[in-house]
Design a protein around this motif. Sequence first.
Motif, mmCIF file in Angstrom:
data_model
loop_
_atom_site.group_PDB
_atom_site.id
_atom_site.type_symbol
_atom_site.label_atom_id
_atom_site.label_comp_id
_atom_site.label_asym_id
_atom_site.label_seq_id
_atom_site.Cartn_x
_atom_site.Cartn_y
_atom_site.Cartn_z
ATOM 1 N N SER A 1 -17.856 -5.608 0.945
ATOM 2 C CA SER A 1 -18.890 -6.452 1.536
ATOM 3 C C SER A 1 -19.800 -5.553 2.359
ATOM 4 C CB SER A 1 -18.264 -7.535 2.411
ATOM 5 O OG SER A 1 -17.568 -6.959 3.493
ATOM 6 N N VAL A 2 -21.074 -5.880 2.383
ATOM 7 C CA VAL A 2 -22.033 -5.023 3.098
ATOM 8 C C VAL A 2 -22.830 -5.855 4.101
ATOM 9 C CG1 VAL A 2 -22.234 -3.365 1.208
ATOM 10 C CG2 VAL A 2 -23.800 -5.316 1.287
ATOM 11 N N SER A 3 -23.534 -5.155 4.983
ATOM 12 C CA SER A 3 -24.378 -5.827 5.975
ATOM 13 C C SER A 3 -25.348 -6.758 5.257
ATOM 14 C CB SER A 3 -25.199 -4.794 6.744
ATOM 15 O OG SER A 3 -24.387 -3.749 7.194
ATOM 16 N N ILE B 1 -19.218 -7.441 -5.195
ATOM 17 C CA ILE B 1 -19.774 -6.901 -3.957
ATOM 18 C C ILE B 1 -20.550 -8.026 -3.287
ATOM 19 C CG2 ILE B 1 -21.832 -5.922 -5.138
ATOM 20 C CD1 ILE B 1 -21.603 -3.574 -3.061
ATOM 21 N N GLY B 2 -20.253 -8.273 -2.020
ATOM 22 C CA GLY B 2 -20.907 -9.376 -1.309
ATOM 23 C C GLY B 2 -21.814 -8.867 -0.217
ATOM 24 N N GLY B 3 -22.824 -9.636 0.092
ATOM 25 C CA GLY B 3 -23.705 -9.275 1.202
ATOM 26 C C GLY B 3 -25.181 -9.359 0.862
ATOM 27 N N PHE B 4 -25.498 -9.813 -0.361
ATOM 28 C CA PHE B 4 -26.907 -10.052 -0.680
ATOM 29 C C PHE B 4 -27.255 -11.365 0.031
ATOM 30 C CE2 PHE B 4 -30.593 -11.019 -3.433
ATOM 31 C CZ PHE B 4 -31.238 -9.802 -3.322
ATOM 32 N N SER B 5 -27.330 -11.242 1.363
ATOM 33 C CA SER B 5 -27.247 -12.433 2.211
ATOM 34 C C SER B 5 -28.371 -12.501 3.228
ATOM 35 C CB SER B 5 -25.909 -12.418 2.976
ATOM 36 O OG SER B 5 -24.845 -12.310 2.063
ATOM 37 N N ALA B 6 -28.583 -13.713 3.715
ATOM 38 C CA ALA B 6 -29.577 -13.935 4.766
ATOM 39 C C ALA B 6 -29.018 -14.945 5.764
ATOM 40 C CB ALA B 6 -30.873 -14.454 4.158
ATOM 41 N N LEU B 7 -29.337 -14.724 7.036
ATOM 42 C CA LEU B 7 -28.909 -15.641 8.095
ATOM 43 C C LEU B 7 -30.164 -16.353 8.589
ATOM 44 C CD1 LEU B 7 -26.694 -13.006 9.961
ATOM 45 C CD2 LEU B 7 -25.967 -14.632 8.212
ATOM 46 N N VAL B 8 -30.299 -17.612 8.244
ATOM 47 C CA VAL B 8 -31.561 -18.311 8.537
ATOM 48 C C VAL B 8 -31.303 -19.617 9.293
ATOM 49 C CG1 VAL B 8 -32.803 -17.288 6.596
ATOM 50 C CG2 VAL B 8 -31.538 -19.396 6.231
ATOM 51 N N HIS B 9 -30.220 -19.650 10.080
ATOM 52 C CA HIS B 9 -29.868 -20.918 10.733
ATOM 53 C C HIS B 9 -30.924 -21.411 11.703
ATOM 54 C CE1 HIS B 9 -27.433 -17.438 12.076
ATOM 55 N NE2 HIS B 9 -27.894 -17.762 13.263
ATOM 56 N N LYS B 10 -31.769 -20.487 12.205
ATOM 57 C CA LYS B 10 -32.799 -20.961 13.129
ATOM 58 C C LYS B 10 -34.186 -20.787 12.547
ATOM 59 C CE LYS B 10 -32.575 -21.278 18.104
ATOM 60 N NZ LYS B 10 -32.036 -20.621 19.293
ATOM 61 N N GLY B 11 -34.309 -19.958 11.550
ATOM 62 C CA GLY B 11 -35.618 -19.744 10.945
ATOM 63 C C GLY B 11 -35.596 -18.536 10.029
ATOM 64 N N PHE B 12 -36.720 -18.329 9.336
ATOM 65 C CA PHE B 12 -36.795 -17.243 8.345
ATOM 66 C C PHE B 12 -37.494 -16.026 8.935
ATOM 67 C CE2 PHE B 12 -36.741 -21.154 5.906
ATOM 68 C CZ PHE B 12 -35.877 -20.872 4.862
ATOM 69 N N THR B 13 -36.908 -14.851 8.735
ATOM 70 C CA THR B 13 -37.675 -13.624 8.939
ATOM 71 C C THR B 13 -38.379 -13.339 7.613
ATOM 72 O OG1 THR B 13 -35.855 -12.268 8.153
ATOM 73 C CG2 THR B 13 -35.974 -12.650 10.536
ATOM 74 N N VAL C 1 -22.798 -8.870 -8.104
ATOM 75 C CA VAL C 1 -23.386 -9.131 -6.786
ATOM 76 C C VAL C 1 -23.187 -10.594 -6.375
ATOM 77 C CG1 VAL C 1 -25.539 -9.161 -5.464
ATOM 78 C CG2 VAL C 1 -25.084 -7.317 -7.093
ATOM 79 N N CYS C 2 -22.743 -10.804 -5.124
ATOM 80 C CA CYS C 2 -22.584 -12.160 -4.586
ATOM 81 C C CYS C 2 -23.528 -12.342 -3.409
ATOM 82 C CB CYS C 2 -21.152 -12.370 -4.102
ATOM 83 S SG CYS C 2 -19.971 -12.408 -5.447
ATOM 84 N N SER C 3 -23.954 -13.583 -3.257
ATOM 85 C CA SER C 3 -24.974 -13.872 -2.267
ATOM 86 C C SER C 3 -24.557 -15.039 -1.391
ATOM 87 C CB SER C 3 -26.267 -14.211 -3.025
ATOM 88 O OG SER C 3 -27.273 -14.601 -2.131
ATOM 89 N N SER C 4 -24.941 -14.993 -0.128
ATOM 90 C CA SER C 4 -24.669 -16.133 0.756
ATOM 91 C C SER C 4 -25.842 -16.316 1.706
ATOM 92 C CB SER C 4 -23.375 -15.903 1.535
ATOM 93 O OG SER C 4 -23.390 -14.647 2.168
ATOM 94 N N PHE D 1 -19.618 -10.996 3.709
ATOM 95 C CA PHE D 1 -20.610 -9.989 4.104
ATOM 96 C C PHE D 1 -20.077 -9.283 5.338
ATOM 97 C CE2 PHE D 1 -23.005 -11.333 7.939
ATOM 98 C CZ PHE D 1 -22.463 -12.587 8.147
ATOM 99 N N HIS D 2 -20.638 -8.123 5.647
ATOM 100 C CA HIS D 2 -20.153 -7.329 6.776
ATOM 101 C C HIS D 2 -21.058 -7.644 7.959
ATOM 102 C CE1 HIS D 2 -17.886 -4.016 8.478
ATOM 103 N NE2 HIS D 2 -19.003 -3.403 8.830
#
Lengths: 452, 89
Positions: free
Chosen positions: A77-79, A112-124, A144-147, A204-205
């Motif tokens: 898992s990656v950042s 491999i996991g980590g094709f990810s985005a954290l958007v709980h408050k909004g999008f960068t 590739v896995c995504s979350s 993800f890491h």
Amino acid sequence: MLNTSDILETINMIRQENLDIRTITMGISLFDCVSEDTDRLCQKIYDKITRTARRLVPVGEEIEKQYGIPIVNKRVSVSPISLVGGSISPEGYLKVAHTLDRAAGAIGINFIGGFSALVHKGFTTGAENLISVIPEALAGTKLVCSSVNVATTKAGINMDAIARMGQTIKRAAYLSRGHGSIACAKLVVFANIPEDNPFMAGAFHGIGEPEVAINVGVSGPGVIASAVRRAGDCDLSRIAEVIKKTAFKITRVGQLVAAEAASRLGVPFGIVDLSLAPTPAVGDSVAHILEEIGLESCGAHGTTATLAMLNDAVKKGGVMASSQVGGLSGAFIPVSEDAGMIAAVERGALTLDKLEAMTAVCSVGLDMIAIPGDTDPAVICGIIADEISIGVVNRKTTAVRVIPVYGKDVGDVVSFGGLLGNAPVMPVNKWSPARFISRGGRIPAPIQSLKN
Amino acid sequence: MKAVITVTGRDSVGIISLVSTECAASNANILEISQTVLSEYFAMIMLVDVENLKIPFIEFADRLTELGRARNLDIHVMHEDIFNSMHRI
């Protein structure tokens, strides 16, 4: 000397009851790979993963042999890539996805996991660009896995993100229509996503994690089911005790393997995930444990209570067996990956609504559920919003991994192969939540979030 | 380092000799043996010291499994720590 019956019990768990280590997942930080130039970024990512994890698979195999216990998956898992990629273009993000796929192939891991985005408050900008290419990235790669984290108890629910994910899931299903819409099986929408989860597709890491860490996920539904069967006719406090003791034993093996892997790889040990992860194999089903406790079929009234007890006992047994516990920690109920769940759906005993209720008391959420290919994106958003709100209000992780299988309808079965299993297409409630979804905005954080 | 060898299968002449010969050849010191025969079914558990093995542990384990396969016996060699960690607090 060791007690003969203890030795035979361990061997029986491994040979007859499918006890295994489900995954050794190496978390790798990619923050030092940041570059304005996409090609340079990709090269640095490829080099770092293949250098850091090059011994992961051989070391996993050595440990497997030494202790005589199967380690089913070795993964990385990656950042979150949206933070590593920053404002690179959508095409740049697609390149990164293919780079991750190549790196994973080169070191022989199976996801491999980590094709990810954290958007709980909004999008960068980065999150926006990454999410826009998730369907192409997942349909065009194998490993590739995504979350995407769309909500937390602290931040509330980003309904704009949920609206995007409904469309994203539909497009991913369309682009992988030749393979049962399998791209959706590699995409999870989360609330309260854990940063050290070793399980795919949501691993993800996290940003607070060290440079590298080893996280291990254990398994063993078959072992628990057999222990319950052997307990015979006893009351539920006794059943809970039996589950607790068995979970302790299972988790001790996870702890041993995690510590050994970390020491051999020269990497810090992260956590053991106290999980009950089923596989499609006979005798490796969480649904069968519930039925062994006394339900005619998983999905019957009483299922939520039975699962709540199981989940609690697994955690109580596991927590003393490991020095560091984390990840998702709880029983998983993925439909396509559990022979008992599949059978319950096929006999009409288990519905989507019941599964949703079950997720309030166990790990993760609506997982590996095939729904009709013509399901309206707004309905998918409604499914996600309901599930996510259970997590947000109850301060737990919940997630949605549904597969609107292109060209398939209720009654059809889709086969994903391997651990992903087979899924009967389940009916969904077709009344439209479209107006609710199209309002957008954020559902404010619940009052439970104000703990300070 | 100690390992546990388990042997199960239909009883026949020379099973213990088969396993102990391989142990001696690989310099694995046998510490304890517990063995039973139940209606022609043979089961043996052997604790061996593998600290001074002449060959890598994994090769030793593979050799014994292979020897067993040729005689229709199920032979497994496992590091004792898996049993210790599971059954001892």
